[in-house]
Design a protein around this motif. Structure first.
Motif, PDB file in Angstrom:
ATOM      1  N   ALA A 217     -37.237  10.980 -29.052  1.00  0.00           N
ATOM      2  CA  ALA A 217     -36.576  11.694 -27.958  1.00  0.00           C
ATOM      3  C   ALA A 217     -36.412  10.851 -26.701  1.00  0.00           C
ATOM      4  O   ALA A 217     -35.407  10.976 -25.994  1.00  0.00           O
ATOM      5  CB  ALA A 217     -37.365  12.958 -27.614  1.00  0.00           C
ATOM      6  N   ALA A 218     -37.399  10.003 -26.397  1.00  0.00           N
ATOM      7  CA  ALA A 218     -37.442   9.353 -25.088  1.00  0.00           C
ATOM      8  C   ALA A 218     -36.187   8.538 -24.794  1.00  0.00           C
ATOM      9  O   ALA A 218     -35.583   8.681 -23.723  1.00  0.00           O
ATOM     10  CB  ALA A 218     -38.683   8.465 -24.997  1.00  0.00           C
ATOM     11  N   SER A 219     -35.800   7.684 -25.739  1.00  0.00           N
ATOM     12  CA  SER A 219     -34.639   6.836 -25.473  1.00  0.00           C
ATOM     13  C   SER A 219     -33.336   7.627 -25.528  1.00  0.00           C
ATOM     14  O   SER A 219     -32.428   7.396 -24.728  1.00  0.00           O
ATOM     15  CB  SER A 219     -34.594   5.672 -26.466  1.00  0.00           C
ATOM     16  OG  SER A 219     -34.555   6.152 -27.793  1.00  0.00           O
ATOM     17  N   ALA A 220     -33.234   8.590 -26.472  1.00  0.00           N
ATOM     18  CA  ALA A 220     -31.989   9.355 -26.616  1.00  0.00           C
ATOM     19  C   ALA A 220     -31.758  10.259 -25.403  1.00  0.00           C
ATOM     20  O   ALA A 220     -30.660  10.301 -24.843  1.00  0.00           O
ATOM     21  CB  ALA A 220     -32.033  10.192 -27.893  1.00  0.00           C
ATOM     22  N   ILE A 221     -32.790  10.991 -24.990  1.00  0.00           N
ATOM     23  CA  ILE A 221     -32.627  11.875 -23.832  1.00  0.00           C
ATOM     24  C   ILE A 221     -32.463  11.050 -22.556  1.00  0.00           C
ATOM     25  O   ILE A 221     -31.639  11.368 -21.693  1.00  0.00           O
ATOM     26  CB  ILE A 221     -33.828  12.829 -23.710  1.00  0.00           C
ATOM     27  CG1 ILE A 221     -33.920  13.734 -24.943  1.00  0.00           C
ATOM     28  CG2 ILE A 221     -33.701  13.688 -22.459  1.00  0.00           C
ATOM     29  CD1 ILE A 221     -35.125  14.651 -24.941  1.00  0.00           C
ATOM     30  N   GLY A 222     -33.255   9.970 -22.441  1.00  0.00           N
ATOM     31  CA  GLY A 222     -33.125   9.120 -21.268  1.00  0.00           C
ATOM     32  C   GLY A 222     -31.730   8.549 -21.131  1.00  0.00           C
ATOM     33  O   GLY A 222     -31.163   8.509 -20.029  1.00  0.00           O
ATOM     34  N   ALA A 223     -31.155   8.114 -22.247  1.00  0.00           N
ATOM     35  CA  ALA A 223     -29.794   7.580 -22.212  1.00  0.00           C
ATOM     36  C   ALA A 223     -28.782   8.675 -21.899  1.00  0.00           C
ATOM     37  O   ALA A 223     -27.816   8.450 -21.154  1.00  0.00           O
ATOM     38  CB  ALA A 223     -29.468   6.911 -23.548  1.00  0.00           C
ATOM     39  N   ALA A 224     -28.979   9.871 -22.455  1.00  0.00           N
ATOM     40  CA  ALA A 224     -28.065  10.985 -22.186  1.00  0.00           C
ATOM     41  C   ALA A 224     -28.059  11.339 -20.705  1.00  0.00           C
ATOM     42  O   ALA A 224     -27.011  11.660 -20.134  1.00  0.00           O
ATOM     43  CB  ALA A 224     -28.462  12.204 -23.021  1.00  0.00           C
ATOM     44  N   LEU A 225     -29.214  11.288 -20.060  1.00  0.00           N
ATOM     45  CA  LEU A 225     -29.283  11.587 -18.631  1.00  0.00           C
ATOM     46  C   LEU A 225     -28.461  10.584 -17.822  1.00  0.00           C
ATOM     47  O   LEU A 225     -27.767  10.968 -16.869  1.00  0.00           O
ATOM     48  CB  LEU A 225     -30.746  11.565 -18.171  1.00  0.00           C
ATOM     49  CG  LEU A 225     -31.581  12.782 -18.567  1.00  0.00           C
ATOM     50  CD1 LEU A 225     -33.070  12.486 -18.406  1.00  0.00           C
ATOM     51  CD2 LEU A 225     -31.183  13.990 -17.727  1.00  0.00           C
ATOM     52  N   VAL A 226     -28.535   9.305 -18.183  1.00  0.00           N
ATOM     53  CA  VAL A 226     -27.761   8.296 -17.458  1.00  0.00           C
ATOM     54  C   VAL A 226     -26.278   8.408 -17.816  1.00  0.00           C
ATOM     55  O   VAL A 226     -25.408   8.129 -16.982  1.00  0.00           O
ATOM     56  CB  VAL A 226     -28.296   6.882 -17.746  1.00  0.00           C
ATOM     57  CG1 VAL A 226     -27.524   5.833 -16.936  1.00  0.00           C
ATOM     58  CG2 VAL A 226     -29.779   6.800 -17.402  1.00  0.00           C
ATOM     59  N   ASP A 227     -25.959   8.837 -19.056  1.00  0.00           N
ATOM     60  CA  ASP A 227     -24.556   9.093 -19.419  1.00  0.00           C
ATOM     61  C   ASP A 227     -23.924  10.100 -18.461  1.00  0.00           C
ATOM     62  O   ASP A 227     -22.785   9.942 -18.030  1.00  0.00           O
ATOM     63  CB  ASP A 227     -24.466   9.667 -20.840  1.00  0.00           C
ATOM     64  CG  ASP A 227     -24.832   8.668 -21.917  1.00  0.00           C
ATOM     65  OD1 ASP A 227     -24.849   7.455 -21.626  1.00  0.00           O
ATOM     66  OD2 ASP A 227     -25.117   9.108 -23.051  1.00  0.00           O
ATOM     67  N   VAL A 228     -24.679  11.154 -18.149  1.00  0.00           N
ATOM     68  CA  VAL A 228     -24.153  12.233 -17.326  1.00  0.00           C
ATOM     69  C   VAL A 228     -24.136  11.860 -15.849  1.00  0.00           C
ATOM     70  O   VAL A 228     -23.196  12.177 -15.117  1.00  0.00           O
ATOM     71  CB  VAL A 228     -24.966  13.530 -17.545  1.00  0.00           C
ATOM     72  CG1 VAL A 228     -24.439  14.652 -16.654  1.00  0.00           C
ATOM     73  CG2 VAL A 228     -24.909  13.959 -19.005  1.00  0.00           C
ATOM     74  N   SER A 229     -25.182  11.176 -15.383  1.00  0.00           N
ATOM     75  CA  SER A 229     -25.259  10.822 -13.965  1.00  0.00           C
ATOM     76  C   SER A 229     -25.912   9.469 -13.796  1.00  0.00           C
ATOM     77  O   SER A 229     -27.079   9.291 -14.152  1.00  0.00           O
ATOM     78  CB  SER A 229     -26.056  11.879 -13.186  1.00  0.00           C
ATOM     79  OG  SER A 229     -26.280  11.447 -11.854  1.00  0.00           O
TER      80      SER A 229
END
Length: 410
Positions: A128-140
């Motif tokens: 989860a850590a890398s996928a969610i972390g990357a998704a957060l930066v994708d959005v903002s």
């Protein structure tokens, strides 16, 4: 269009966070928070496990450390997979693994199932850590790094505190906190599958990405190497606080309540979260300077506390050290994340978290072994000295390098 819908191109939008994506970033922030809350939930229960099952200090640190090692294994195997298959499938698998881990915790009646639960939890959090972390930066591109730095601190603090409260005053102390987390994970999985949009387009290479490897994105090696000594030092301190310091505080004070161990973790992590929030928007080097400036006196206070047995100093050490913890973690992330594009974000976060969790788990195991031989006090003194030298020396090298680049830009 639903408030949770968004582009699937994986490219940054013209504005930092287009209208309609607040729900997406709130979901990812809450899910990452829950993963880290679950990671700290067992901390107040370790002493109960020791008493009920007769666990040695070395076995307790092993239970703590297998989580980190399984998390590292997940990062090595699937850490960059969301750069290829998309963020949603990777997060969905992580949530299903986390549900299984919480179920194992809830039914555990011996150390074997406890170890199995921690391994499953580590795999889930690593996925989860890398996928969610990357998704957060994708959005903002501005809020994403801030949430990535805040979520581990606030999550661990809340998880330890809620677990301590439930263990102390609620029924089924060894099960209830895990059942609550399991229910939250089920709700999050349902929302992910029905309401949350994808933030990264699929691209080829998924099978190759499953081959265990550590690859630093091009042009980032020097920056990662530069922040590593300071980052390793602060995560080593975190491992000591999450493993043996609660036991030490209990011995010094004579207080056996699980709330005591939870309180130590909360002081460290809430202080770290406060540091992250108050330093937002500042240049990374200034944030790192603030972090080292807090970490070094925090380590000195910790040594004085364990030498004198002073309860006020034992409670002050995680507050001052936590300010350094949060600032160094944030400064390291903010140094690295803006330097890569969407296609490399998950891979960079995987490498960064591998470093963080190795730095937390290996010293924790070593501390457990040393504490059995030379005592907790001497063990804490050794680790405080090593962490202080690494943090001070590492920041000095960073500062000199920055000065040199200013004088000779070429």
């Amino acid at each position: 269009m639903s408030s949770l819908q968004a582009s699937t191109t994986g490219q940054p939008a013209a504005s930092d966070m287009p209208p309609g994506q607040r729900g997406t970033i709130a979901f990812h922030a809450g899910t990452l928070f829950t993963f880290y809350a679950a990671s700290a939930a067992p901390t107040p229960l370790y002493r109960l496990y020791q008493e009920l099952w007769g666990l040695s200090p070395m076995l307790v640190t092993l239970v703590f450390a297998v989580y980190a090692f399984s998390l590292l294994a997940a990062l090595l195997v699937v850490g960059s997979i969301s750069d290829h298959v998309g963020r949603r499938p990777a997060i969905a698998v992580a949530l299903m693994l986390q549900v299984g881990a919480m179920a194992l915790f809830a039914v555990a009646q011996d150390v074997t199932l406890l170890l199995a639960a921690r391994i499953a939890q580590g795999l889930a959090t690593g996925a989860a850590a890398s996928a969610i972390g990357a998704a957060l930066v994708d959005v903002s591109r501005t809020r994403g790094p801030l949430i990535n730095a805040l979520s581990p601190m606030l999550g661990m603090a809340t998880g330890a505190l809620v677990a301590g409260i439930l263990v102390s005053w609620a029924p089924a102390p060894l099960r209830l906190v895990y059942l609550v987390l399991l229910a939250l994970n089920v709700v999050q999985l349902a929302l992910l599958l029905t309401r949350v949009p994808e933030t990264m387009a699929r691209r080829p290479g998924a099978l190759n990405a499953l081959w265990p490897r550590l690859r630093v994105p091009a042009g980032l090696g020097r920056q990662l190497l530069g922040v590593s000594p300071v980052n390793v030092a602060v995560w080593s301190l975190g491992g000591i606080f999450l493993s043996i310091i609660p036991t030490l505080v209990s011995r010094v004070t004579g207080i056996t309540s699980p709330m005591l161990g939870a309180g130590v973790v909360c002081l460290l992590t809430f202080s770290a979260a406060t540091s992250v929030f108050s330093n937002r928007g500042r240049p990374p080097m200034k944030v790192l300077a603030f972090g080292v400036g807090c970490l070094l006196p925090g380590l000195l206070i910790l040594v004085l506390a364990v030498r004198t047995g002073s309860v006020p100093l034992l409670l002050l050490a995680p507050v001052i050290g936590g300010l350094g913890f949060g600032a160094i973690f944030q400064g390291s992330l903010n140094t690295l994340l803006p330097l890569v594009g969407p296609q490399d974000r998950a891979e960079l976060l995987s490498i960064f978290y591998v470093e963080c969790y190795l730095s937390m788990s290996v010293p924790a195991i070593a501390a457990g072994a040393l504490a059995s031989r030379i005592g907790i006090v001497a063990t804490v003194e050794i680790f405080a000295l090593v962490s202080g030298v690494m943090a001070g020396g590492g920041f000095l090298a960073l500062w000199l390098g920055a000065r040199r680049r200013q004088r000779c830009p070429g």
